[in-house]
Design a protein around this motif. Structure first.
Motif, PDB file in Angstrom:
ATOM      1  N   ALA A 130      -9.765  -6.107  11.119  1.00  0.00           N
ATOM      2  CA  ALA A 130     -10.165  -6.867  12.066  1.00  0.00           C
ATOM      3  C   ALA A 130      -9.370  -6.970  13.263  1.00  0.00           C
ATOM      4  CB  ALA A 130     -10.280  -8.532  11.327  1.00  0.00           C
ATOM      5  N   LEU A 131      -7.911  -6.486  12.812  1.00  0.00           N
ATOM      6  CA  LEU A 131      -6.779  -6.404  14.044  1.00  0.00           C
ATOM      7  C   LEU A 131      -6.984  -5.249  14.650  1.00  0.00           C
ATOM      8  CD1 LEU A 131      -3.836  -8.122  12.127  1.00  0.00           C
ATOM      9  CD2 LEU A 131      -5.218  -9.188  13.997  1.00  0.00           C
ATOM     10  N   GLY A 132      -7.500  -4.302  14.224  1.00  0.00           N
ATOM     11  CA  GLY A 132      -8.001  -3.030  14.896  1.00  0.00           C
ATOM     12  C   GLY A 132      -6.636  -2.132  14.722  1.00  0.00           C
ATOM     13  N   LEU A 133      -6.512  -2.120  13.464  1.00  0.00           N
ATOM     14  CA  LEU A 133      -5.044  -1.224  13.090  1.00  0.00           C
ATOM     15  C   LEU A 133      -5.377  -0.347  11.868  1.00  0.00           C
ATOM     16  CD1 LEU A 133      -2.277  -3.951  13.441  1.00  0.00           C
ATOM     17  CD2 LEU A 133      -3.136  -2.161  14.992  1.00  0.00           C
ATOM     18  N   ARG A 134      -5.338   0.813  12.019  1.00  0.00           N
ATOM     19  CA  ARG A 134      -5.266   1.669  11.167  1.00  0.00           C
ATOM     20  C   ARG A 134      -4.153   1.850  10.202  1.00  0.00           C
ATOM     21  NH1 ARG A 134      -7.191   6.755  14.510  1.00  0.00           N
ATOM     22  NH2 ARG A 134      -6.061   5.619  16.042  1.00  0.00           N
ATOM     23  N   HIS A 135      -4.336   2.198   8.869  1.00  0.00           N
ATOM     24  CA  HIS A 135      -3.222   1.725   7.824  1.00  0.00           C
ATOM     25  C   HIS A 135      -3.560   2.456   6.723  1.00  0.00           C
ATOM     26  CE1 HIS A 135      -6.417  -0.956   7.100  1.00  0.00           C
ATOM     27  NE2 HIS A 135      -6.224  -1.147   5.665  1.00  0.00           N
ATOM     28  N   ARG A 136      -2.188   2.628   5.749  1.00  0.00           N
ATOM     29  CA  ARG A 136      -1.961   2.916   4.509  1.00  0.00           C
ATOM     30  C   ARG A 136      -1.387   2.092   3.665  1.00  0.00           C
ATOM     31  NH1 ARG A 136      -1.092   8.682   6.612  1.00  0.00           N
ATOM     32  NH2 ARG A 136       1.168   8.550   5.865  1.00  0.00           N
ATOM     33  N   ILE A 137      -1.715   1.842   2.422  1.00  0.00           N
ATOM     34  CA  ILE A 137      -0.929   0.716   1.774  1.00  0.00           C
ATOM     35  C   ILE A 137      -0.437   1.278   0.230  1.00  0.00           C
ATOM     36  CG2 ILE A 137      -1.359  -1.504   0.711  1.00  0.00           C
ATOM     37  CD1 ILE A 137      -3.141  -2.437   2.733  1.00  0.00           C
ATOM     38  N   VAL A 138       0.731   0.990  -0.022  1.00  0.00           N
ATOM     39  CA  VAL A 138       1.044   1.566  -1.259  1.00  0.00           C
ATOM     40  C   VAL A 138       1.991   0.549  -1.918  1.00  0.00           C
ATOM     41  CG1 VAL A 138       2.823   3.230  -2.427  1.00  0.00           C
ATOM     42  CG2 VAL A 138       1.165   3.964  -0.786  1.00  0.00           C
ATOM     43  N   LEU A 139       1.935   0.045  -3.350  1.00  0.00           N
ATOM     44  CA  LEU A 139       2.547  -0.684  -3.882  1.00  0.00           C
ATOM     45  C   LEU A 139       3.645   0.075  -5.061  1.00  0.00           C
ATOM     46  CD1 LEU A 139       2.962  -3.754  -4.747  1.00  0.00           C
ATOM     47  CD2 LEU A 139       1.133  -3.234  -6.762  1.00  0.00           C
ATOM     48  N   ALA A 140       4.736  -0.556  -4.877  1.00  0.00           N
ATOM     49  CA  ALA A 140       5.910   0.159  -5.772  1.00  0.00           C
ATOM     50  C   ALA A 140       6.826  -0.975  -6.396  1.00  0.00           C
ATOM     51  CB  ALA A 140       6.645   1.329  -5.123  1.00  0.00           C
ATOM     52  N   SER A 141       7.930  -0.528  -7.034  1.00  0.00           N
ATOM     53  CA  SER A 141       8.811  -1.407  -7.506  1.00  0.00           C
ATOM     54  C   SER A 141       9.738  -1.872  -6.803  1.00  0.00           C
ATOM     55  CB  SER A 141       8.971  -1.027  -8.943  1.00  0.00           C
ATOM     56  OG  SER A 141       9.733   0.317  -8.888  1.00  0.00           O
ATOM     57  N   ASN A 142      10.117  -0.836  -5.610  1.00  0.00           N
ATOM     58  CA  ASN A 142      11.061  -1.174  -4.977  1.00  0.00           C
ATOM     59  C   ASN A 142      10.824  -0.780  -3.593  1.00  0.00           C
ATOM     60  OD1 ASN A 142      12.558   1.452  -3.723  1.00  0.00           O
ATOM     61  ND2 ASN A 142      12.323   1.830  -6.039  1.00  0.00           N
ATOM     62  N   PRO A 143      11.228  -1.355  -2.372  1.00  0.00           N
ATOM     63  CA  PRO A 143      10.787  -1.224  -0.892  1.00  0.00           C
ATOM     64  C   PRO A 143      10.974   0.348  -0.388  1.00  0.00           C
ATOM     65  CG  PRO A 143      12.948  -2.572  -0.961  1.00  0.00           C
ATOM     66  CD  PRO A 143      12.572  -2.489  -2.406  1.00  0.00           C
ATOM     67  N   VAL A 144      12.320   0.895  -0.580  1.00  0.00           N
ATOM     68  CA  VAL A 144      12.229   2.322  -0.386  1.00  0.00           C
ATOM     69  C   VAL A 144      11.199   3.341  -1.011  1.00  0.00           C
ATOM     70  CG1 VAL A 144      13.856   3.863   0.125  1.00  0.00           C
ATOM     71  CG2 VAL A 144      14.667   1.764   0.111  1.00  0.00           C
ATOM     72  N   ALA A 145      11.014   3.050  -2.170  1.00  0.00           N
ATOM     73  CA  ALA A 145       9.963   4.072  -2.766  1.00  0.00           C
ATOM     74  C   ALA A 145       8.523   3.622  -2.257  1.00  0.00           C
ATOM     75  CB  ALA A 145       9.861   3.652  -4.226  1.00  0.00           C
ATOM     76  N   ALA A 146       8.209   2.484  -1.897  1.00  0.00           N
ATOM     77  CA  ALA A 146       6.958   1.970  -1.279  1.00  0.00           C
ATOM     78  C   ALA A 146       6.801   2.739  -0.114  1.00  0.00           C
ATOM     79  CB  ALA A 146       6.837   0.704  -1.102  1.00  0.00           C
ATOM     80  N   ARG A 147       7.885   2.608   0.897  1.00  0.00           N
ATOM     81  CA  ARG A 147       7.732   3.289   2.132  1.00  0.00           C
ATOM     82  C   ARG A 147       7.641   4.771   2.311  1.00  0.00           C
ATOM     83  NH1 ARG A 147       6.677   5.755   5.567  1.00  0.00           N
ATOM     84  NH2 ARG A 147       7.446   6.076   7.514  1.00  0.00           N
ATOM     85  N   MET A 148       8.291   5.549   1.307  1.00  0.00           N
ATOM     86  CA  MET A 148       8.155   7.052   1.198  1.00  0.00           C
ATOM     87  C   MET A 148       6.963   7.348   0.418  1.00  0.00           C
ATOM     88  SD  MET A 148      10.904   7.462   2.836  1.00  0.00           S
ATOM     89  CE  MET A 148      12.229   6.428   3.512  1.00  0.00           C
TER      90      MET A 148
END
Length: 472
Positions: A130-148
């Motif tokens: 609805a905000l007009g933003l394409r995205h990818r979402i990942v869930l992981a146990s720590n923030p660095v791993a989720a980002r990579m």
């Protein structure tokens, strides 16, 4: 703890497209020095013409024509990132903008409130769309791993450190955030996957590479915690949207106005507050801004309602000069108290709450057109009710049903045939001090149609029965 990473791979392009009503027209983003302009990003319509990111503007113009060029604006991209952080603050108190084009939020403590991750993720995607933003979402146990992991996955959900390490082991070295020189050196050594680097002795890696490489690997596998700066929402909202061309009509301002108010609503939801007053600045090519002030009697944050109110104020406005930019400013952000409703609300779907109808009428007809009624210390019915400003409180308490809810502007003669009398008379004698002396006997009556009214006989001038008002 569980961390979600929302990666926005086309943030720069989406920032431009979400503010345009011709998003399907060919459009490219330009970057680089003036002597060598390069296409940084292209939308789908431009890609269909054969244009690709990385091409020079000269080569693009040789391939196709009829596309729009827009400069990359880092300030606008940063504005959208701050808006996203405010939006995400609604779901988690730990929101970070540590990485560019990405949002990190701790969601482990939010699952009890927003449901299982599958439902939570679907809600995030719906609102981002609805905000007009394409995205990818990942869930992981720590923030660095989720980002990579978001570099190569979308929709991946890893709920424990073991699953996270297993998924990281298959990641290519050029997609896990290592310094370019280190990734190239490891590749020359025949190492292409993170699992191969993980199998190396720590002291060997420490001798060959800078300390930052081993530190990043420790962050990646959750052996060390990464220090993050968490977002704190501001106390005001301000957003600015440049238009594609000089606008001279109200109709052309509605699309950007809706986008600004949707952003405001997302910001308000993140801060769990409402807005009671905001200003819309129409910035002209020349001359001072035209400022449109919108005031509400109670805090609101429903985007559709805010849009209708602003639209009602905008349409009667005379636009003195072409508008180049819209700017929305909201500083009065009180707490928002949602309306209480019964579990089985009998109200029709098309019906509106009184508060919303009141604000729509004020927007359409003007602030002075909608008034409140309050009781005054006077027994005469025509003086007992007085108009007052909306929200004004009266110190008098009126017993419900003691007086009719609808008083006629002028009393009307009422034929007595077919009138049924209910109860005894109530005598009112008052007004001698201001020249409006009255002496009347009031009766509750019921007509043949079952309508209940309030009628009187004038004792000073005997005559017919006079109808003064109706009971609900």
């Amino acid at each position: 703890m569980l961390w979600a990473c929302i990666l926005l791979p086309q943030l720069a392009l989406d920032t431009v497209l979400r503010g345009r009503d011709d998003a399907d027209a060919p459009l490219v983003l330009l970057a680089g020095p003036a002597q060598r302009r390069v296409l940084q990003a292209v939308n789908g319509a431009a890609a269909a013409l054969g244009l690709r990111a990385g091409q020079t503007l000269t080569a693009a113009r040789a391939l196709a024509e009829g596309f729009t060029c827009v400069e990359v604006e880092p300030a606008r991209i940063e504005q959208v990132q701050q808006l996203l952080a405010a939006w995400a603050y609604r779901f988690s108190a730990q929101v970070s903008l540590h990485y560019p084009r990405a949002l990190l939020l701790e969601v482990g403590s939010s699952l009890q409130l927003f449901g299982p991750w599958s439902r939570f993720e679907a809600r995030l995607r719906e609102e981002l769309q609805a905000l007009g933003l394409r995205h990818r979402i990942v869930l992981a146990s720590n923030p660095v791993a989720a980002r990579m992991l978001a570099n190569g996955h979308d929709g991946l959900a890893l709920t424990c450190p073991e699953q996270t390490r297993a998924a990281l082991a298959n990641m290519p070295l050029d997609r896990v955030g290592l310094p370019t020189e280190a990734a190239q050196a490891l590749s020359r050594m025949g190492l292409h996957r993170l699992a191969q680097v993980q199998a190396l002795p720590r002291d060997a890696v420490a001798r060959r590479f800078a300390a930052s490489v081993q530190l990043h690997l420790d962050h990646l596998f959750g052996l060390r915690a990464l220090g993050l700066d968490f977002y704190q929402p501001p106390d005001r909202f301000e957003s600015r949207l440049e238009l594609n061309f000089d606008v001279e009509s109200h109709q052309a301002l509605l699309f950007p106005l809706r986008r600004l108010l949707n952003d405001l609503a997302a910001f308000l939801a993140g801060r769990d507050c409402g807005v009671q007053r905001f200003e819309l600045h129409l910035e002209h090519v020349e001359g001072p801004d035209t400022v449109l002030k919108v005031g509400l009697l109670a805090a609101e944050r429903e985007p559709a309602m805010l849009f209708e109110l602003a639209r009602g104020r905008l349409e009667p406005l005379r636009i003195a000069a072409p508008v180049r930019t819209l700017r929305l400013l909201a500083e009065d952000l009180p707490a928002f108290v949602p309306q209480h409703r019964a579990l089985f609300d009998p109200r029709a779907q098309q019906a509106q709450p009184w508060e919303q109808l009141r604000e729509r009428l004020r927007a359409r007809l003007g602030d002075e057109a909608v008034k409140s009624l309050c009781a005054a210390a006077d027994h005469r019915p025509e003086h007992a009710w007085q108009t007052a400003e909306q929200g004004a409180a009266s110190g008098l308490v009126v017993i419900p049903g003691s007086r009719p809810g609808w008083l006629l502007s002028q009393a009307q003669a009422l034929p007595e045939s077919g009138v049924h009398w209910l109860g005894k008379a109530e005598r009112i004698e008052s007004g001698w001090w201001d020249g409006g002396d009255v002496r009347r006997d009031y009766y509750r009556i019921e007509t043949r149609d079952g309508l209940r009214g309030w009628a009187y006989r004038d004792l000073a001038q005997p005559g017919p029965l006079w109808l003064q008002g109706w009971f609900a």
